[in-house]
Design a protein around this motif. Structure first.
Motif, PDB file in Angstrom:
ATOM      1  N   ARG A 149      34.485  49.294  -8.310  1.00 19.61           N
ATOM      2  CA  ARG A 149      34.375  48.091  -9.153  1.00 19.61           C
ATOM      3  C   ARG A 149      34.953  48.349 -10.537  1.00 19.61           C
ATOM      4  O   ARG A 149      35.638  47.491 -11.106  1.00 19.61           O
ATOM      5  N   VAL A 150      34.685  49.544 -11.070  1.00 24.22           N
ATOM      6  CA  VAL A 150      35.221  49.878 -12.391  1.00 24.22           C
ATOM      7  C   VAL A 150      36.748  49.819 -12.362  1.00 24.22           C
ATOM      8  O   VAL A 150      37.389  49.278 -13.262  1.00 24.22           O
ATOM      9  N   ALA A 151      37.331  50.350 -11.286  1.00 21.38           N
ATOM     10  CA  ALA A 151      38.796  50.369 -11.171  1.00 21.38           C
ATOM     11  C   ALA A 151      39.345  48.961 -11.044  1.00 21.38           C
ATOM     12  O   ALA A 151      40.420  48.647 -11.555  1.00 21.38           O
ATOM     13  N   GLU A 152      38.603  48.096 -10.353  1.00 20.27           N
ATOM     14  CA  GLU A 152      39.039  46.714 -10.186  1.00 20.27           C
ATOM     15  C   GLU A 152      39.107  46.000 -11.528  1.00 20.27           C
ATOM     16  O   GLU A 152      40.058  45.302 -11.842  1.00 20.27           O
ATOM     17  N   VAL A 153      38.054  46.191 -12.317  1.00 21.20           N
ATOM     18  CA  VAL A 153      37.992  45.534 -13.627  1.00 21.20           C
ATOM     19  C   VAL A 153      39.081  46.079 -14.543  1.00 21.20           C
ATOM     20  O   VAL A 153      39.711  45.340 -15.288  1.00 21.20           O
ATOM     21  N   ASN A 154      39.321  47.383 -14.476  1.00 22.76           N
ATOM     22  CA  ASN A 154      40.305  48.011 -15.359  1.00 22.76           C
ATOM     23  C   ASN A 154      41.565  48.353 -14.579  1.00 22.76           C
ATOM     24  O   ASN A 154      41.908  49.521 -14.389  1.00 22.76           O
ATOM     25  N   ASP A 155      42.258  47.319 -14.113  1.00 22.97           N
ATOM     26  CA  ASP A 155      43.389  47.606 -13.225  1.00 22.97           C
ATOM     27  C   ASP A 155      44.670  47.906 -13.997  1.00 22.97           C
ATOM     28  O   ASP A 155      45.738  48.036 -13.415  1.00 22.97           O
ATOM     29  N   ASP A 200      23.827  57.264 -15.168  1.00 20.78           N
ATOM     30  CA  ASP A 200      24.736  56.782 -16.200  1.00 20.78           C
ATOM     31  C   ASP A 200      25.403  55.524 -15.665  1.00 20.78           C
ATOM     32  O   ASP A 200      26.058  55.571 -14.638  1.00 20.78           O
ATOM     33  N   PRO A 201      25.232  54.402 -16.325  1.00 17.65           N
ATOM     34  CA  PRO A 201      25.784  53.149 -15.801  1.00 17.65           C
ATOM     35  C   PRO A 201      27.312  53.147 -15.828  1.00 17.65           C
ATOM     36  O   PRO A 201      27.915  53.290 -16.893  1.00 17.65           O
ATOM     37  N   PRO A 202      27.954  52.988 -14.665  1.00 15.73           N
ATOM     38  CA  PRO A 202      29.421  52.999 -14.603  1.00 15.73           C
ATOM     39  C   PRO A 202      30.042  51.845 -15.407  1.00 15.73           C
ATOM     40  O   PRO A 202      31.187  51.950 -15.833  1.00 15.73           O
ATOM     41  N   ASP A 203      29.266  50.775 -15.620  1.00 17.23           N
ATOM     42  CA  ASP A 203      29.822  49.637 -16.367  1.00 17.23           C
ATOM     43  C   ASP A 203      30.238  50.027 -17.772  1.00 17.23           C
ATOM     44  O   ASP A 203      31.105  49.408 -18.372  1.00 17.23           O
ATOM     45  N   LEU A 204      29.592  51.068 -18.291  1.00 14.98           N
ATOM     46  CA  LEU A 204      29.887  51.487 -19.657  1.00 14.98           C
ATOM     47  C   LEU A 204      31.296  52.066 -19.779  1.00 14.98           C
ATOM     48  O   LEU A 204      31.852  52.151 -20.873  1.00 14.98           O
ATOM     49  N   ILE A 205      31.855  52.472 -18.640  1.00  9.34           N
ATOM     50  CA  ILE A 205      33.173  53.113 -18.676  1.00  9.34           C
ATOM     51  C   ILE A 205      34.220  52.178 -19.281  1.00  9.34           C
ATOM     52  O   ILE A 205      35.040  52.596 -20.093  1.00  9.34           O
ATOM     53  N   SER A 206      34.134  50.884 -18.933  1.00  4.12           N
ATOM     54  CA  SER A 206      35.106  49.922 -19.477  1.00  4.12           C
ATOM     55  C   SER A 206      35.067  49.926 -20.996  1.00  4.12           C
ATOM     56  O   SER A 206      36.097  49.903 -21.669  1.00  4.12           O
ATOM     57  N   GLU A 207      33.838  49.951 -21.519  1.00  6.11           N
ATOM     58  CA  GLU A 207      33.686  49.946 -22.972  1.00  6.11           C
ATOM     59  C   GLU A 207      34.242  51.238 -23.583  1.00  6.11           C
ATOM     60  O   GLU A 207      34.891  51.220 -24.633  1.00  6.11           O
ATOM     61  N   MET A 208      34.001  52.349 -22.885  1.00  7.10           N
ATOM     62  CA  MET A 208      34.530  53.637 -23.369  1.00  7.10           C
ATOM     63  C   MET A 208      36.049  53.590 -23.442  1.00  7.10           C
ATOM     64  O   MET A 208      36.658  54.031 -24.420  1.00  7.10           O
ATOM     65  N   VAL A 209      36.641  53.035 -22.392  1.00  7.07           N
ATOM     66  CA  VAL A 209      38.105  52.951 -22.344  1.00  7.07           C
ATOM     67  C   VAL A 209      38.608  52.110 -23.516  1.00  7.07           C
ATOM     68  O   VAL A 209      39.596  52.460 -24.174  1.00  7.07           O
ATOM     69  N   HIS A 210      37.887  51.023 -23.786  1.00  7.95           N
ATOM     70  CA  HIS A 210      38.271  50.156 -24.894  1.00  7.95           C
ATOM     71  C   HIS A 210      38.314  50.941 -26.206  1.00  7.95           C
ATOM     72  O   HIS A 210      39.280  50.844 -26.975  1.00  7.95           O
ATOM     73  N   TRP A 211      37.298  51.737 -26.467  1.00  2.95           N
ATOM     74  CA  TRP A 211      37.260  52.495 -27.719  1.00  2.95           C
ATOM     75  C   TRP A 211      38.288  53.615 -27.734  1.00  2.95           C
ATOM     76  O   TRP A 211      38.818  53.982 -28.771  1.00  2.95           O
TER      77      TRP A 211
END
Ligand code: UDP
Ligand code: MG
Length: 312
Positions: free
Chosen positions: A26-32, A99-110
């Protein structure tokens, strides 16, 4: 396209892998906009973890695994991961979905905004006793004041680090590892995010009291020589006190004579000094043992099998 590696040390995590794999998907889908690589480091699991990883790798080319020849511990498993990761950034994550995988998107953003080390701080830690929390607080206070480094409490290994940091961390080849201190040591631009730490869903935590205590001692002895300084100071104070006391005893005996007495005080002094000496020997021993381990210059981990072509 930039590549991001998610590094997951796994020790007997067969029960967690399917859910984790889905969450990562799902993380990969959101951050394609990125190419993703799931790098699982099998740290000598005795269950079906490796078979499970091989199966996943067959179906999905994003799945990479490195299987160590035995259980080396999470700290060394992470180093193996740093050696094999190919991403422009590496996200370190536990297998148990605490560790919630959803946070990864936010990490990538920063990360894209220019930070090199985006780490996550737990706001609440569920399922942890009072004593363990207190001891953990005391440990961090001690470590922080003795190293003048920001080794942060309630910050785990869940973070995104830039390639630069990975290359820096790969140069740390010590045996007794305290990776959390290394993140602080290497510096770079850091950014803090907060999240709520969940309860482990499947399996049990492999960190018991003793392994945590040993991690704490590793953390202290590999980042500061303050305990040695402490035993020096203690020796100094005790000797000073003994000197004053010696003069006093001597003068007293000269003036008033000395009827034999003082068994209790003698015992107390002997026992106290014995204790101080043993403690100091222990502290010296900790450091000496560390020197011994490091001078053997052994490899930090041994790889048994991997589906990655590149040799670290
Ligand atoms: N782990 C590992 N080797 C070990 C112990 C643990 O690779 O010897 C991994 C484990 O599979 C998990 C992570 O390290 O992905 C954190 O472990 P755990 O959840 O048991 O620790 P806790 O969450 O209690 O700190
Ligand atoms: Mg956990």
């Amino acid at each position: 396209m930039k590549k991001i590696t998610v590094l997951i040390p796994c020790h007997n995590e067969e029960g967690c892998l399917p859910a984790l794999y889905e969450a990562l998907g799902r993380v990969a889908e959101v951050n394609d906009a990125y190419r993703w690589e799931w790098l699982f480091v099998d740290d000598g699991s005795t269950d079906q973890t490796l078979a499970c990883l091989q199966e996943m790798a067959r179906k999905d080319p994003r799945v990479c695994y490195v299987s160590l020849s035995r259980n080396f511990g999470k700290e060394k498993a992470m180093l193996a991961g740093f050696d094999y990761a190919r991403g422009d950034a590496v996200v370190i994550m536990d297998a148990d979905l605490q560790d919630p995988p959803d946070l990864i998107s936010e990490m990538v953003h920063w990360w894209e905004s220019g930070y090199d080390d985006v780490y996550a701080r737990r706001t609440a830690r569920e399922g942890q006793g009072w004593l363990r929390r207190k001891m953990s607080t005391a440990f961090y206070r001690l470590l922080q004041s003795s190293t003048q480094m920001d080794v942060l409490q309630n910050v785990g290994d869940f973070r995104l680090i830039d390639r630069k940091c990975v290359e820096a961390l790969r140069r740390f080849r010590e045996q007794e590892r305290y990776t959390k201190g290394m993140f602080a040591w290497i510096g770079f631009r850091k950014k803090e995010l907060t999240y709520t730490h969940g309860v482990r869903r499947v399996g049990t935590s492999s960190w018991g009291f003793w392994s945590l205590l040993s991690l704490a001692i590793n953390g202290l002895t590999s980042f500061t020589v303050v305990p040695l300084r402490f035993s020096t100071l203690m020796g100094l104070f005790v000797s000073l006190f003994a000197l004053i006391r010696m003069v006093w005893v001597f003068v007293k005996a000269l003036i008033w004579g000395d009827p034999v007495a003082g068994y209790p005080s003698l015992m107390v002094v002997i026992l106290f000094l014995g204790g101080v000496q043993l403690l100091s020997l222990g502290i010296i021993g900790e450091y000496l043992g560390r020197v011994f381990n490091e001078t053997k210059n052994r490899p930090v981990y041994i790889v048994n099998e991997t589906n990655m072509e590149h040799e670290a």
